[in-house]
Structures are given as structure tokens and as C-alpha cells.
Design an enzyme around this catalytic site. Structure first.
Site, PDB file in Angstrom:
ATOM      1  N   GLU A  80      36.555  26.826  49.026  1.00  0.00           N
ATOM      2  CA  GLU A  80      37.838  26.398  48.473  1.00  0.00           C
ATOM      3  C   GLU A  80      38.105  24.928  48.790  1.00  0.00           C
ATOM      4  O   GLU A  80      38.591  24.173  47.933  1.00  0.00           O
ATOM      5  CB  GLU A  80      38.963  27.266  49.031  1.00  0.00           C
ATOM      6  CG  GLU A  80      38.989  28.664  48.440  1.00  0.00           C
ATOM      7  CD  GLU A  80      40.099  29.531  48.990  1.00  0.00           C
ATOM      8  OE1 GLU A  80      40.352  30.586  48.380  1.00  0.00           O
ATOM      9  OE2 GLU A  80      40.712  29.168  50.018  1.00  0.00           O
ATOM     10  N   LYS A 120      42.632  40.142  55.649  1.00  0.00           N
ATOM     11  CA  LYS A 120      42.082  39.059  54.840  1.00  0.00           C
ATOM     12  C   LYS A 120      40.919  38.342  55.519  1.00  0.00           C
ATOM     13  O   LYS A 120      40.897  38.150  56.720  1.00  0.00           O
ATOM     14  CB  LYS A 120      43.165  38.016  54.544  1.00  0.00           C
ATOM     15  CG  LYS A 120      44.289  38.487  53.633  1.00  0.00           C
ATOM     16  CD  LYS A 120      43.861  38.536  52.188  1.00  0.00           C
ATOM     17  CE  LYS A 120      43.527  37.166  51.647  1.00  0.00           C
ATOM     18  NZ  LYS A 120      44.654  36.241  51.692  1.00  0.00           N
ATOM     19  N   SER A 177      44.230  35.470  57.527  1.00  0.00           N
ATOM     20  CA  SER A 177      45.608  35.200  57.133  1.00  0.00           C
ATOM     21  C   SER A 177      46.515  35.291  58.343  1.00  0.00           C
ATOM     22  O   SER A 177      46.263  36.058  59.275  1.00  0.00           O
ATOM     23  CB  SER A 177      46.046  36.220  56.074  1.00  0.00           C
ATOM     24  OG  SER A 177      47.453  36.225  55.917  1.00  0.00           O
ATOM     25  N   HIS A 220      30.859  32.945  29.328  1.00  0.00           N
ATOM     26  CA  HIS A 220      32.298  33.122  29.119  1.00  0.00           C
ATOM     27  C   HIS A 220      32.906  34.017  30.204  1.00  0.00           C
ATOM     28  O   HIS A 220      33.943  34.639  29.982  1.00  0.00           O
ATOM     29  CB  HIS A 220      32.595  33.709  27.733  1.00  0.00           C
ATOM     30  CG  HIS A 220      31.932  32.982  26.608  1.00  0.00           C
ATOM     31  ND1 HIS A 220      32.415  31.804  26.079  1.00  0.00           N
ATOM     32  CD2 HIS A 220      30.776  33.256  25.935  1.00  0.00           C
ATOM     33  CE1 HIS A 220      31.615  31.394  25.111  1.00  0.00           C
ATOM     34  NE2 HIS A 220      30.609  32.248  25.006  1.00  0.00           N
TER      35      HIS A 220
END
Length: 470
Positions: free
Chosen positions: A301, A294, A288, A167
Site C-alpha cells: 500500500e 486484521k 488494526s 478486465h
């Protein structure tokens, strides 16, 4: 402006019989054409056509000399295509007509005999199966490479601990190798599944004709043998209209993507500041455009995103097939782009994820060690400790729940409790409780078959190595 529109003469003479008096409307010709994507099948079309030509000569339907002319002409087209000299346009409609037209240009009227005892319906089915056979073998090889990367990484991290979750809540600590080997097992099923599907792909429809077979004395088993098919379709209607094999492949492709996507999601979480379990290397991440700090997990992804694309192709082919009457229908032209794109997507994602595992990320072992030492994931082991000393497990379970509640209120972990505090909870507690709840001990103690205990993990590594070597 489109300069590849078919002329009236080309459309009439190259494609249809004298049943038709005029050419297709140029827009309909473009709409109808599949040459833009089925050109990918050209090498398979040439191979299948060579086998068909040899069979025609073998059975005496054409002469041996004519068979040789056809085979040689087809081989010349292969070389022209590889050298970039044969680039048919939309006026050819599809790869099959493009090849036949060029063949006739090369060998004369004998080229018009190639299509004897054959239809585009069984021809395209044959080409597609030849194509998919090769792609399945390529993907199975890539799965082995992916598994090798997982195994190599797991071998380095048998005693590296990582929090295990249910979970998405801390559950019990694990050997990192055990966690990685879970993906090895998923990939093993993928590899085996594709092997099973290969057997159903490897059946020849060639000789089924348009739908009813042919009046010519062909030898379907001869062409199947030439093309290394294991057998032939027993029913001509089924032979030209079956796309079960393509749907099965897309099912398997979807499951491969499910597994890659699950791993991708974990890597994305692990690379976040909140988890900080892995560091992404520059070779497999980007930055970024406005935030200089970043480092983005682009590879996982993209894999996660492309998964839906493959799912969509599976759904599209299922919907395509669900209402088709026997036998061949033009709708089936729509199977190619879905199949081709799914193949490319799976292959590219497997390659990218393998590179990511091999050289694109590094586990932060100190952070992982700290993570498994700062939670209550050893609570079950306290209950097991009491149960081993004769306390009924449910009683021990309830007791430990109260201990966790009290510890949380006091801002303590279980390891911070004094022995007196333990004994005040239950007289069965002794000084060995501290060893029993140490993270490494918690992991190593789970030595049941298939568990995360270090001894079990080492056996699992050996078994995984044997699977790769087999």
C-alpha cells in the site's frame, strides 16, 4: 526562534562582491538558501573541486603548490564533514559557498583561488551529475536484487497455477512462475533504461562557466577524465542549463514505480479474503488499532501511494523547465529536492518490495489450485479442441458460448458435463475432452514462444538467470 540567521557582515563578505551595499533581509536569506538540502552534494562538490584544482595547476593557472594546498584542504573538509565537525548553516547559502569559505579558513588566501575559471552554474551541474551517476548505479543494483527475488520465487512455482485475468475477470489459467516473470521483464527494461540514461548523465559541464566559457586556458577534457566523465558538453549555454538528464531519470524512476505499484496492487488483492491467494507474514504487515483480526498489507500500500509522489516530481521538473530562457536561472535550484526525494523513494520502495518477496508473503498453493478449477477459464480450450478437429474456430467459439450459458444456468462447470452431453453439443467431442480442459493441461498446452506452457516457462527461467549473470 531561529538562531541561524546570517549576519550582515557574513552575508556581505562571504557571498557577494562590492556591488552590494547591504545584506539580504534575513527572511530572504532563508528563502534563498539551499544549504538545507544541497548539503547532500557535499562529497561530490569536494570531489569536483579537487579535480578543478588539479586542472588549474595542470594548466599553470595556479602553481603546483597551490593546487596541492587546495586538494589537501578540500580533503580535510571531507573528513570534518564525515566526523560531524563541519555543519554549515543558512549563512553559507549553499554547499558551494560553505566549502569555499571553510577552505579559505584552512589554507588562507589560496583558498580564494579555487573558484578561478569556474561558476556556481557549472559547479552545481557537475555535482548533480556526479551524485546521480552513483544513485543510478545503486538503483540498478537494487533492481538486480529485486529480479533475483522474483526469479527465486518463480523457480519454486513453475507448475503452481494461478487464475489469469483480463478486465479483472477470470480469463485463462497461468503458471504462477510465468506471472512473476512478467515483472522480471518489466524490471529488466528498467535496468536497461537506467543504463542508457547513465550515458547521458555522464557528461561534464565543468568549464562552461556561468554561461559563456572562460578566458582562462582551462582543459575541460582533463577534469572530465579525472572525474570519469565520458565526455564534455559541446555548448557552454547547454552545459549550465541542461536538466534533460534529470527529467529522463525521473521518467525512468516513474516507470520503476509503475511496475512496483502494479505488483503491489496484485499483492493487495491476493492477500484479501476474497482472493486469499497469499498469506502475509508478520514481518511485512501490521494490524488494526481496533480490529484484532486484521493483517494489513502496509508495504504494497505504501509503495502504491509513494508512486504518485515520484510522478509529481517528474511533473514538477517538466513544468519548471518548460519556460526557462537560456541559460541558468535560479528556478533550477528547485530541481534538487525533487531529484533527491525521488531517489530516496525509489530506493526505499525497491528495498521494501524485495524483502516482501523474499520473506514477507507465502502463496497458498491449495487455494490457487482450487481457484483454477472452479471457473470457465478453460472455455477457450474447448473451442481450440474443436478447431483442432476441423471445426471453424468462429463456429466453435459460438458453440462454446452457448455451452457456458447453459452450464451457468444449471450450476455446472464444463468439467461436470457428461460425455453424452458433450456429444449432443457436437459429434466431434470425445472422451479426451476432459484431459484437454484440465487446468494443468490447459496451461502446459500453451507452448508458443513466450507463453505460459511449462516448457516455455522453464526456458524463460534460464534466460532470466542468464540476464542476471550477464
Amino acid at each position: 526562534m531561529n538562531t541561524n540567521l546570517p549576519s550582515t557582515a557574513a552575508a556581505n563578505s562571504a557571498t557577494w562582491s562590492q556591488r552590494f551595499e547591504s545584506a539580504l533581509h534575513p527572511a530572504i536569506a532563508r528563502f534563498n538558501a539551499s544549504i538545507g538540502f544541497d548539503i547532500q552534494l557535499i562529497e561530490y562538490d569536494l570531489t569536483g573541486s579537487q579535480a578543478h584544482a588539479r586542472m588549474l595547476a595542470h594548466t599553470g593557472i595556479i602553481s603546483a603548490e597551490e593546487g596541492e594546498q587546495l586538494v589537501n584542504g578540500l580533503e580535510q573538509i571531507r573528513q570534518e564533514y564525515r566526523e560531524g565537525k563541519f555543519t554549515p548553516g543558512v549563512d553559507a547559502e549553499d554547499v558551494h559557498f560553505a566549502v569555499e569559505r571553510r577552505l579559505t579558513e584552512l589554507v588562507g588566501d589560496v583558498g580564494k583561488k579555487l573558484h578561478t575559471a569556474r561558476s556556481r552554474n557549472d559547479q552545481v551541474g557537475t555535482d548533480t551529475r556526479l551524485y546521480l551517476r552513483d544513485q543510478i548505479q545503486t538503483i540498478r543494483t537494487q533492481l538486480r536484487q529485486f529480479q533475483s527475488a522474483l526469479l527465486h520465487l518463480a523457480t519454486q512455482h513453475v507448475e503452481t497455477l494461478i487464475p489469469g485475468y483480463t478486465h479483472l475477470q477470470r480469463a485463462q489459467p497461468l503458471s504462477l512462475a510465468h506471472h512473476l516473470l512478467a515483472y522480471f521483464e518489466m524490471s529488466q527494461r528498467d535496468w536497461e533504461r537506467l543504463g542508457e540514461i547513465y550515458n547521458r548523465v555522464n557528461v561534464s559541464p565543468l568549464g562552461s562557466g556561468a554561461l559563456a566559457g572562460t578566458t582562462f586556458p582551462i582543459d575541460r577534457h582533463y577534469t572530465a577524465e579525472l572525474l570519469n566523465f565520458a565526455g564534455v558538453y559541446a555548448n557552454s549555454l547547454d552545459g549550465v542549463s541542461d536538466r534533460d538528464f534529470a527529467i529522463e531519470f525521473l521518467c525512468a524512476a516513474s516507470l520503476i514505480m509503475v511496475h512496483l505499484s502494479r505488483l503491489s496492487e496484485e499483492v493487495i488483492l491476493w492477500a484479501s479474503e476474497e482472493f486469499a491467494f497469499v498469506t502475509l507474514k508478520d514481518s511485512c504487515s501490521t494490524g488494526s488499532s481496533i480490529m484484532p483480526q486484521k493483517k494489513n498489507p502496509d508495504v504494497p500500500e505504501l509503495v502504491r501511494g509513494k508512486t504518485g509522489r515520484v510522478f509529481g516530481h517528474l511533473q514538477a521538473l517538466l513544468v519548471l523547465m518548460k519556460g526557462l530562457p537560456l541559460a541558468y536561472n535560479k528556478d533550477l535550484q528547485e530541481d534538487k529536492e525533487a531529484l533527491f526525494d525521488a531517489v530516496v523513494t525509489v530506493q526505499s520502495c525497491l528495498e521494501a518490495m524485495t524483502i516482501l518477496l523474499q520473506e514477507g508473503m507465502e502463496f497458498r498453493t491449495q487455494r490457487l489450485q482450487a481457484a483454477v478449477s472452479e471457473d470457465f477459464s478453460n472455455a477457450t480450450d474447448v473451442a481450440d479442441y474443436l478447431a483442432a478437429k476441423g471445426v471453424p474456430f468462429r463456429e466453435a467459439y459460438n458453440l462454446v458460448g452457448k455451452v457456458v450459458k447453459t452450464s451457468l444456468a444449471q450450476g455446472k462447470l464444463l468439467k461436470d458435463l457428461t460425455l453424452d452431453e458433450w456429444k449432443s453439443l457436437h459429434p466431434a467431442f470425445e472422451a479426451d475432452i476432459y484431459e484437454a480442459i484440465a487446468p494443468a493441461k490447459v496451461v502446459s498446452a500453451r507452448n508458443s514462444y513466450g507463453g505460459t506452457g511449462f516448457a516455455q516457462v522453464r526456458q524463460a527461467l534460464q534466460a532470466a538467470q542468464a540476464k542476471l549473470a550477464g
